[in-house]
Every structure is written in C-alpha cells, then in structure tokens.
Design an enzyme around this catalytic site. Structure first.
Site, short mmCIF file in Angstrom:
data_model
loop_
_atom_site.label_atom_id
_atom_site.label_comp_id
_atom_site.label_asym_id
_atom_site.label_seq_id
_atom_site.Cartn_x
_atom_site.Cartn_y
_atom_site.Cartn_z
N GLY A 10 0.75 -1.25 0.06
CA GLY A 10 0.00 0.02 0.04
C GLY A 10 0.97 1.32 0.10
O GLY A 10 1.92 1.28 0.58
N ARG A 71 0.60 -4.87 -4.76
CA ARG A 71 0.81 -5.94 -3.73
C ARG A 71 1.09 -7.06 -4.75
O ARG A 71 0.25 -7.68 -5.13
CB ARG A 71 -0.48 -6.12 -3.11
CG ARG A 71 -1.00 -4.92 -2.09
CD ARG A 71 -1.93 -5.48 -1.08
NE ARG A 71 -2.55 -4.01 -0.62
CZ ARG A 71 -2.15 -3.31 0.60
NH1 ARG A 71 -0.73 -3.78 1.01
NH2 ARG A 71 -2.52 -2.50 1.01
N ASP A 102 5.34 -4.94 5.67
CA ASP A 102 5.45 -6.20 5.89
C ASP A 102 5.51 -7.09 4.92
O ASP A 102 6.59 -8.00 4.70
CB ASP A 102 4.65 -6.76 6.95
CG ASP A 102 4.77 -8.16 7.45
OD1 ASP A 102 6.08 -8.21 8.05
OD2 ASP A 102 4.17 -8.93 7.43
N THR A 124 4.73 2.06 6.20
CA THR A 124 3.21 1.77 6.40
C THR A 124 2.77 2.43 7.28
O THR A 124 3.05 2.87 8.39
CB THR A 124 3.17 0.28 6.56
OG1 THR A 124 1.77 0.06 6.96
CG2 THR A 124 3.98 -0.29 7.94
N ILE A 125 1.37 3.10 6.92
CA ILE A 125 0.76 3.84 7.91
C ILE A 125 0.34 2.94 9.19
O ILE A 125 -0.09 3.34 10.06
CB ILE A 125 -0.49 4.52 7.34
CG1 ILE A 125 -1.60 3.26 6.79
CG2 ILE A 125 -0.18 5.37 6.12
CD1 ILE A 125 -2.85 3.84 6.67
N ASP A 126 0.54 1.68 9.02
CA ASP A 126 0.16 0.73 10.10
C ASP A 126 1.28 0.53 11.15
O ASP A 126 1.13 0.33 12.13
CB ASP A 126 -0.03 -0.69 9.58
CG ASP A 126 -1.44 -0.83 8.80
OD1 ASP A 126 -1.97 0.07 8.55
OD2 ASP A 126 -1.40 -1.72 7.81
N ASP A 128 3.71 -1.24 11.72
CA ASP A 128 3.70 -2.46 12.38
C ASP A 128 4.75 -3.34 11.85
O ASP A 128 4.67 -4.77 12.03
CB ASP A 128 2.60 -3.35 12.14
CG ASP A 128 1.89 -3.56 10.84
OD1 ASP A 128 2.67 -3.15 9.94
OD2 ASP A 128 0.92 -4.25 10.51
N ARG A 161 -24.48 12.76 20.09
CA ARG A 161 -24.60 11.39 19.51
C ARG A 161 -23.25 10.68 19.98
O ARG A 161 -22.09 11.00 20.32
CB ARG A 161 -24.21 11.55 17.95
CG ARG A 161 -25.69 12.05 17.22
CD ARG A 161 -25.49 12.17 16.05
NE ARG A 161 -26.59 12.44 15.38
CZ ARG A 161 -26.87 13.17 14.03
NH1 ARG A 161 -25.86 13.43 13.55
NH2 ARG A 161 -28.22 13.11 13.44
N ARG A 170 -5.19 -3.52 9.98
CA ARG A 170 -5.79 -4.85 9.86
C ARG A 170 -5.26 -5.61 11.08
O ARG A 170 -5.86 -6.54 11.58
CB ARG A 170 -5.42 -5.57 8.58
CG ARG A 170 -6.30 -5.04 7.45
CD ARG A 170 -5.59 -5.62 5.91
NE ARG A 170 -4.47 -5.18 5.86
CZ ARG A 170 -3.57 -5.31 4.92
NH1 ARG A 170 -4.23 -5.82 3.85
NH2 ARG A 170 -2.48 -4.92 4.61
N GLU A 221 -9.54 -1.22 11.96
CA GLU A 221 -10.49 -2.16 11.06
C GLU A 221 -10.27 -3.64 11.28
O GLU A 221 -11.13 -4.22 10.84
CB GLU A 221 -10.15 -1.69 9.62
CG GLU A 221 -8.59 -1.93 9.27
CD GLU A 221 -8.08 -1.87 7.78
OE1 GLU A 221 -9.04 -1.86 7.05
OE2 GLU A 221 -6.86 -1.74 7.64
O1 F6P Z 1 -1.21 -1.88 4.59
C1 F6P Z 1 -1.79 -0.60 4.95
C2 F6P Z 1 -3.26 -0.72 4.77
O2 F6P Z 1 -3.30 0.81 4.63
C3 F6P Z 1 -3.98 -1.02 5.77
O3 F6P Z 1 -4.10 -0.56 6.89
C4 F6P Z 1 -5.11 -1.31 5.03
O4 F6P Z 1 -5.81 -2.42 5.60
C5 F6P Z 1 -4.87 -1.61 3.70
O5 F6P Z 1 -3.60 -1.11 3.30
C6 F6P Z 1 -5.56 -1.27 2.57
O6 F6P Z 1 -5.21 -1.99 1.51
P1 F6P Z 1 -5.77 -1.65 0.02
O7 F6P Z 1 -5.58 -0.25 -0.34
O8 F6P Z 1 -5.19 -2.52 -0.98
O9 F6P Z 1 -7.44 -1.75 0.00
#
Ligand code: F6P
Length: 330
Positions: A10, A71, A102, A124-126, A128, A161, A170, A221
């Site tokens: 990504g 990917r 990763d 990665t924005i994750d 991780d 609300r 993920r 998510e």
């Molecule tokens: O791996 C980075 C990420 O942004 C995750 O946080 C997310 O689940 C995923 O990519 C979304 O991937 P795509 O852009 O392929 O839908």
C-alpha cells in the site's frame, strides 16, 4: 555502482521523499539509480526507468509514489524468483533498495536469503513492521486521523451522539491508539485486545449517566469482537456502531476514514524520516550490508536520572549531520 529502487504494498506519504534521497545521495557519490515500477512486479517484468536528481526534483512534498506500487510477491508467481535474478543481471543492478511494508519486506527477506543483494526500508501507515520503532507514513496518518476524529467529536457533541470512527490497521492498533489518544477518544478498539461490546456499552452508558452527552469510539479495522455470535459483514466499524446503538439507545453515527489516511503530502517528521532512511539505505548498499533493513530503535517512555543533564545539551547525532551534508549545499 547501479542501484535499483522500488516501492511495494500500500502506498503512504513519504515514499517520494525516500526515493529522492536515494537518488540524490547515490548520484552525488557517482552511483546510478533505476526505479522499478509497481513494486516487485516491475522487477519480475523488467519494467524500470533511470532516475536522476533532475527527475526527482520537487517530489519531497508529494504524496503517493512516482514509481507506482502493487501488492505483488515474486514467490507467489510461477518463475517469479528466477525472473528477479534475470532482471537484476540483465540490468547490471548491483543492489536493490526495497521500500515496503511487512509483505514487501517479507518477500525481500526471502529473496535476500536466496542471494539477491538488497536493503529494505520500512514504510506503512500501520507502523507494524517488526524491528523498527517507526515506519515511513505513520506520523502523517496519525495526524490525518487525529484531525478527522477532532472534527467528528465536535459534530457528535452538537447532536448528543455516539460517534464511531473506523481507522485502518488490519493486524495492529498503532494508528487507532495513537490518533485516538491524541484526539482524546473515549474508547479505542484494537486488534491486539478483543473488544467486549457489553463492557463497552456499559462504560459508555456510565459515562453518559455522569454528565456526558456524546462519546467517540475509535475502532481499528482489524478489531476482533469477543462475542463469537456476532459476524462482521462489511466493516467491523459498522457492526460496532449498530450494536452500540441498539444496546445503549444512543443515536449513533459511523465515519470510515479509509484511504484519506494514506493520501496527501507527508508531514515534516515523515519527510525527515524518509530522507534519513533513504540516505542510510544507500550507505548500507555501499557497505554491502545486504539482507538488512534500515530502522529506528527504542520506543519506551522511561525515566532517567536528572544527573544526565550534567553532560550538557543533547547535540544532533552524526548520522543526521551527515544527511545535512549530503542533501544541502552547506
Ligand atoms: O497496509 C496498509 C493498509 O493501509 C492497511 O491499513 C489497510 O488495511 C490496507 O492497506 C488497505 O489496502 P488497499 O489499499 O489495498 O485496500
């Protein structure tokens, strides 16, 4: 020497800053850089073009990646690994700099073990990737998500609300935790800690009974729910919103931040990190330190004796000074 660079997985803010640094430092030292398109797919299919300082001018601030991304994992395609060796040999590439998360770096690890000379850069924005405290793109995503949660909070307050904000992540909750804490979210659900919706409902009801009329819940998510009878059909955020609304009786709205978290220009700290990583990767290639990944270490907040101040102010480290020397005219 000829260095190949690619961005896989990504996209995220800061990739172009890393590419720019690689090209500048390589060129300044007499090395040549070629950029492979669409991550590992470009290496397997031999799609690349020469990258020069002139071509990478003005990309420091730009989101996305000028090399495009995909990917794609060579080992998952018939003849993919062999094709990597062929492309490297045919293009006279001495080493690859692989910028990825990763998945892309796992592929890099396998290929390095098979003998491909390469160095990885984590992004990665994750946030991780194992072995590094920070990945390129994370700080920008935290900033973007924090601003979004701030906005959700004020409209939630106006309407009394319950506001659910689903953020990316993920497998891990880095983005949810850091943006949630920074925005003062009332509850944060992450993959590492299964969520008990009854307990969460109880906590929200107690909060509202003691004077609050709105709450914000940040949901990564990849969050798992403890209740095995609940099945995620669509996003976990929508299931959490539906369940919390029916269990608590509070009017609820869901916001899914989605790819807004991955797009746009990198914040300053990501530009800096990406630049440092790019410079360090070229250094590692020149030192033939292959099969490695550039990283930053140490995460924990700790205590230190105040006596440490006796040593005088903390100067910039030699590595950062060397980045300045290489990328500026000073
Ligand atoms: O791996 C980075 C990420 O942004 C995750 O946080 C997310 O689940 C995923 O990519 C979304 O991937 P795509 O852009 O392929 O839908």
């Amino acid at each position: 020497m000829k260095i190949g660079v690619l961005t896989g997985g990504g996209d995220c803010p800061g990739l172009n800053a890393a590419i720019r640094a690689v090209v500048r430092v390589a060129e300044a030292g007499g090395d040549e850089v070629i950029g492979f398109h669409h991550g590992w797919r470009g290496v397997v299919e031999g799609e690349s073009h020469r990258l020069t300082t002139a071509e990478t001018k003005g990309i420091l601030q730009a989101g996305g990646t000028i090399l495009r991304t995909a990917r794609f994992h060579p080992n998952e395609h018939e003849g993919g690994v062999k094709a990597v060796f062929t492309t490297v040999a045919q293009n006279g590439v001495d080493a690859l700099i692989v910028i990825g998360g990763d998945g892309t770096l796992q592929s890099a690890h396998r290929l390095a073990e098979a003998g491909v000379p390469l160095v990885g850069i984590p992004k990665t924005i994750d946030n991780d990737v194992a072995g590094t405290r920070r990945c390129i793109g994370f700080d920008t995503a935290v900033q973007t998500a924090t601003e979004a949660i701030d906005r959700v909070q004020t409209t939630g307050e106006s309407h009394d609300r319950l506001m659910i904000v689903e953020v990316m992540g993920r497998s891990t909750g880095w983005l949810a935790l850091c943006s949630g804490i920074a925005a003062g979210a009332d509850a944060i659900c992450i993959p590492e800690r299964p969520t008990n919706l009854s307990e969460l409902t109880g906590a929200i009801c107690r909060r509202h009974a003691s004077g609050s009329s709105s709450s914000v819940v940040v949901v990564a998510e990849g969050t798992h729910l403890e209740d095995a009878t609940l099945h995620v059909n669509g996003s976990v955020g929508s299931l959490v919103a539906k369940e919390l609304e029916s269990r608590s009786g509070f009017e609820t709205r869901l916001t899914v931040l989605g790819h807004i978290q991955r797009g746009g220009p990198p914040v300053a700290s990501d530009r800096l990190l990406a630049t440092r990583f790019g410079v360090a990767a070229v250094e590692a290639v020149r030192a033939k330190d292959f099969g490695t990944m550039i990283c930053v270490v140490e995460e924990a907040v700790e205590t230190t004796p105040l006596a440490v101040l006796e040593g005088g102010p903390r100067s910039v480290p030699p590595e950062l000074l060397s980045v300045v020397t290489r990328l500026t005219i000073s």
